[in-house]
Scaffold this active site. Structure first.
Site, mmCIF file in Angstrom:
data_model
loop_
_atom_site.group_PDB
_atom_site.id
_atom_site.type_symbol
_atom_site.label_atom_id
_atom_site.label_comp_id
_atom_site.label_asym_id
_atom_site.label_seq_id
_atom_site.Cartn_x
_atom_site.Cartn_y
_atom_site.Cartn_z
ATOM 1 N N ASP A 99 -6.756 3.041 -3.409
ATOM 2 C CA ASP A 99 -6.611 3.534 -2.531
ATOM 3 C C ASP A 99 -8.307 3.542 -1.429
ATOM 4 O O ASP A 99 -9.043 2.499 -0.917
ATOM 5 C CB ASP A 99 -6.150 4.467 -1.415
ATOM 6 C CG ASP A 99 -6.574 6.418 -1.167
ATOM 7 O OD1 ASP A 99 -6.672 6.180 -3.323
ATOM 8 O OD2 ASP A 99 -5.656 7.213 -0.748
ATOM 9 N N ASP B 197 0.737 -1.087 0.103
ATOM 10 C CA ASP B 197 -0.049 -0.382 -0.137
ATOM 11 C C ASP B 197 0.850 1.034 -0.307
ATOM 12 O O ASP B 197 1.406 1.532 1.002
ATOM 13 C CB ASP B 197 -0.993 -0.006 1.528
ATOM 14 C CG ASP B 197 -2.312 0.972 1.603
ATOM 15 O OD1 ASP B 197 -1.649 2.052 0.187
ATOM 16 O OD2 ASP B 197 -2.233 1.773 2.663
ATOM 17 N N VAL B 198 1.090 1.991 -0.979
ATOM 18 C CA VAL B 198 2.115 3.158 -1.441
ATOM 19 C C VAL B 198 1.292 4.111 -1.794
ATOM 20 O O VAL B 198 -0.010 4.767 -2.099
ATOM 21 C CB VAL B 198 2.802 2.846 -2.676
ATOM 22 C CG1 VAL B 198 3.179 4.481 -2.082
ATOM 23 C CG2 VAL B 198 3.306 1.525 -3.222
#
EC number: 2.7.1.33
Length: 271
Positions: free
Chosen positions: A111, A6-7
């Site tokens: 996201d 998860d960036v």
């Protein structure tokens, strides 16, 4: 094991899952600062160092990035270092199972989609997801799991940083709950504005969503918070029901498993 990546603009979070479906379990997670200049080789070196002996146990990878430069390097890294295992990058064209009922679905951040998927999966009904990150996102998910839209406000940390940098007499302060709403010194005053102010912001947005959408006015609506600042704000909020620290990682797991099932059935993945 499944590696989830998860960036975000501020941090990169890695999660390591064992098992699948209802038997899945998050074994460990790691956090590191996001550097938009990192190359695919640097990312792989860092990830492999964190994984340690688990690196040879990876059987799949699911990733998202809200930072375009890092997204490009993530794609290269996966092909170069994990090309031998199934991998999914959440972006337009990838099947998530979340209908996007908005003007331009391609504009919705990965996201937000992944969080909506995980929230609906966990609570099985209409929900409002509050993600306290670099930005504060309030996302609305229908009882059918549809993404209906939401609100985006500045994040807690970026707001206090801007206040300190743009005000000659103010400085950056530690983000903790002050003794009271009425601060007795400049530091407490800034902490009060940040903590209680953001709790009020979120409560105001959630209540406006409830007022505007009749189907979100009942007691069956779950309000779920995630993100680094969530534990600080939740105790001061009147509307947040649940904290899901690993919501995004869980959503990435679900996206990976859905795409694997789709490939196994011989059908082409679609958005």
């Amino acid at each position: 094991m499944l590696l989830t990546v998860d960036v975000r603009n501020t941090n990169i979070v890695l999660g390591l899952f064992s098992g699948t479906g209802e038997y899945s379990k998050l074994l460990q997670d790691w956090r590191m600062r996001t550097d938009p200049r990192m190359t695919a080789d640097e990312l792989a070196l860092t990830f492999r160092g964190l994984l340690g002996t688990h690196v040879d146990e990876i059987t799949g990878v699911a990733a998202l990035s809200t930072v375009p430069s890092v997204l490009r390097e993530i794609r290269v890294m996966l092909e170069r270092y994990w090309g031998h295992v199934p991998h999914v990058v959440v972006e337009p064209g990838i099947r998530t199972g979340v209908p996007l009922l908005v003007d331009n679905p391609k504009e919705v951040g990965a996201d937000r989609i992944v969080n909506s998927l995980a929230a609906h999966h966990l609570y099985e009904g209409p929900c409002i997801v509050v993600d306290f990150g670099t930005s504060t996102c309030v996302d609305v998910v229908s009882a059918k799991g549809e993404f209906l839209g939401g609100c985006i406000a500045p994040g807690l940390e970026i707001s206090t940083d801007a206040l300190a940098s743009q005000s000659a007499a103010l400085r950056k302060v530690e983000l903790v709950r002050p003794r009271s709403v009425v601060g007795k010194n400049t530091v407490e005053c800034m902490q009060s504005g940040a903590v209680f102010g953001f709790a009020g912001l979120v409560d105001g947005l959630v209540n406006r969503v409830r007022d505007e959408l009749p189907e979100f006015g009942g007691d069956d609506v779950s309000v779920i918070a995630t993100g680094d600042s969530a534990p600080l704000i939740i105790p001061e909020s009147d509307t947040i029901d649940h904290l899901e620290r690993d919501l995004t990682l869980e959503g990435l797991r679900l996206v990976f498993e859905r795409n694997q099932a789709r490939r196994g059935s011989g059908r082409r993945p679609v958005a």
